[in-house]
Design a protein around this motif. Structure first.
Motif, short mmCIF file in Angstrom:
data_model
loop_
_atom_site.label_atom_id
_atom_site.label_comp_id
_atom_site.label_asym_id
_atom_site.label_seq_id
_atom_site.Cartn_x
_atom_site.Cartn_y
_atom_site.Cartn_z
N SER A 189 -0.11 5.11 1.45
CA SER A 189 -1.32 5.18 2.26
C SER A 189 -0.99 5.70 3.65
O SER A 189 -0.07 5.22 4.29
CB SER A 189 -1.97 3.79 2.36
N GLU A 190 -1.74 6.68 4.13
CA GLU A 190 -1.48 7.26 5.43
C GLU A 190 -1.77 6.25 6.54
O GLU A 190 -2.80 5.59 6.54
CB GLU A 190 -2.35 8.51 5.63
N MET A 241 0.85 -1.19 0.00
CA MET A 241 0.00 0.00 0.00
C MET A 241 0.88 1.24 0.00
O MET A 241 1.03 1.94 0.99
CB MET A 241 -0.92 -0.01 1.23
N ARG A 279 -2.00 -1.35 -8.99
CA ARG A 279 -2.39 -2.06 -7.77
C ARG A 279 -1.74 -3.43 -7.61
O ARG A 279 -2.06 -4.15 -6.67
CB ARG A 279 -3.91 -2.23 -7.75
N HIS A 301 -12.50 -1.18 -13.37
CA HIS A 301 -11.57 -0.24 -12.75
C HIS A 301 -10.11 -0.68 -12.86
O HIS A 301 -9.24 -0.13 -12.17
CB HIS A 301 -11.93 -0.07 -11.27
N THR A 356 -2.83 2.43 -14.69
CA THR A 356 -3.99 2.34 -13.81
C THR A 356 -4.90 3.57 -13.91
O THR A 356 -4.42 4.70 -13.98
CB THR A 356 -3.56 2.15 -12.34
N SER A 397 -6.84 4.32 -11.44
CA SER A 397 -7.04 4.72 -10.04
C SER A 397 -6.07 5.83 -9.65
O SER A 397 -4.85 5.66 -9.75
CB SER A 397 -6.83 3.52 -9.12
N MET A 398 -6.59 6.94 -9.17
CA MET A 398 -5.73 8.03 -8.71
C MET A 398 -5.03 7.66 -7.40
O MET A 398 -3.92 8.12 -7.14
CB MET A 398 -6.56 9.30 -8.52
N ASP A 399 -5.67 6.86 -6.56
CA ASP A 399 -5.07 6.45 -5.29
C ASP A 399 -3.87 5.54 -5.52
O ASP A 399 -2.93 5.52 -4.71
CB ASP A 399 -6.09 5.73 -4.41
N GLN A 400 -3.90 4.75 -6.58
CA GLN A 400 -2.84 3.78 -6.83
C GLN A 400 -1.89 4.21 -7.95
O GLN A 400 -0.96 3.48 -8.28
CB GLN A 400 -3.47 2.42 -7.16
#
Length: 325
Positions: A200-201, A197, A242, A269, A232, A234-237
């Motif tokens: 990730s905070e 991860m 992922r 996604h 990807t 995904s903005m988070d990844q």
């Protein structure tokens, strides 16, 4: 007498007629085909799909997807990628998961495959046993949690025998040090770092199993399944995706060069691909220092040699810009 119709040729990653032998592909394809084309092609477009529709579909996909990951695999094999894998056999897979789905599909097609995982009963599984009901991933490289017994023959001698006779063995990246056992096999990694991860905070990133494999691997060919840099949605990844961490991808891109990349059947996604990487030949150049200057030492730099027949095309364009090339 009327002439019989000739069978049309298939292309791309079509698996018509083979889904019965590939239950993951069958279930995933049925879900995707149940959606309107407009939704499939524009799922994250605020102009094309409204928020309520997106939320409903996302929930259905999440429930189905988690079940299929636990039953089969994170990524979906098809006939085209199995053909690719057969070409680069024999193969060793590290982190095959408790289901060893990809390895078993290879075995069914007569591909010489050795498969290993440190967690023979829960490697790569998603569990929802947190107090808040959140899903967690059983890491192939670090998890020590116990899991429910599966309907397969399990023994305490470091191996697991499936009903079809295929055997996976207990082991992680360091098994690649055993060159007598592994030989010159291609290394296959499917979602090696799904538990990493990055960024990730409050979450400590797990060690990259993929990077550890590259540390131990002495062969010439690496086959990766999952998302790679820049693919990807995904903005988070983003930007790594992922499935494999930055430590792995940076080393892979530095020491190897990609000779093939092909799209897989994906969830809405995800942008999984199968990519094949060859170890690059290194050329050292030494620049001699000034003999009269004690502080000016020799400088050595390295460059990679990539043969022309192993070089991917440089000119690429999306359909909207293809006319410019």
């Amino acid at each position: 007498m009327a002439k019989k119709k000739k069978k049309g040729k298939t292309s791309g990653n079509s698996d018509k007629g083979t889904n019965t032998k590939n239950p993951l592909l069958k279930a995933q394809s049925q879900f995707l085909q149940s959606l309107p084309t407009k939704v499939r092609d524009n799922f994250f477009s605020n102009k094309q799909v409204d928020a309520d529709t997106r939320a409903e579909i996302w929930s259905s996909q999440a429930d189905l997807g988690e079940d299929l990951v636990n039953q089969y695999s994170w990524a979906t094999p098809d006939e085209r990628c199995l053909k690719i894998l057969k070409h680069f056999a024999p193969i060793v897979e590290i982190g095959c998961g408790a289901n060893a789905y990809w390895a078993r599909k290879m075995h069914e097609r007569g591909i010489d495959i050795m498969a290993f995982d440190t967690q023979l009963n829960q490697g790569g599984q998603i569990t929802s046993n947190n107090a808040d009901g959140a899903s967690t991933i059983e890491s192939t490289s670090t998890s020590t949690k116990s899991s429910k017994k599966r309907k397969r023959k399990d023994k305490d001698d470091g191996k697991k025998v499936f009903e079809d006779g295929f055997v996976i063995h207990q082991g992680g990246p360091n098994i690649l040090d055993n060159t007598e056992k592994i030989g010159k096999r291609s290394l296959f990694l499917c979602y090696p770092d799904e538990d990493v991860m990055e960024g990730s905070e409050g979450v400590e990133a797990a060690e990259s199993m993929g990077a550890s494999c590259l540390e131990h691997f002495t062969g010439d060919t690496v086959i990766h399944v999952g998302e790679v840099y820049g693919d990807t949605p995904s903005m988070d990844q983003a930007p790594w995706g992922r499935s494999s961490g930055p430590q792995f991808q940076q080393r892979l891109a530095a020491e190897y060069h990609c000779i093939l990349k092909a799209k897989l059947t994906n969830w809405l996604h995800v942008m999984d691909t199968i990519s094949v990487w060859k170890r690059s030949e290194l050329c050292s150049i030494v620049f001699a220092g000034d003999e009269e200057d004690d502080n000016d030492s020799d400088e050595e730099v390295e460059y990679r040699h990539i043969p022309k027949d192993e070089t991917l095309p440089t000119d690429v364009a999306a359909p909207c810009a293809k006319h410019l090339l």
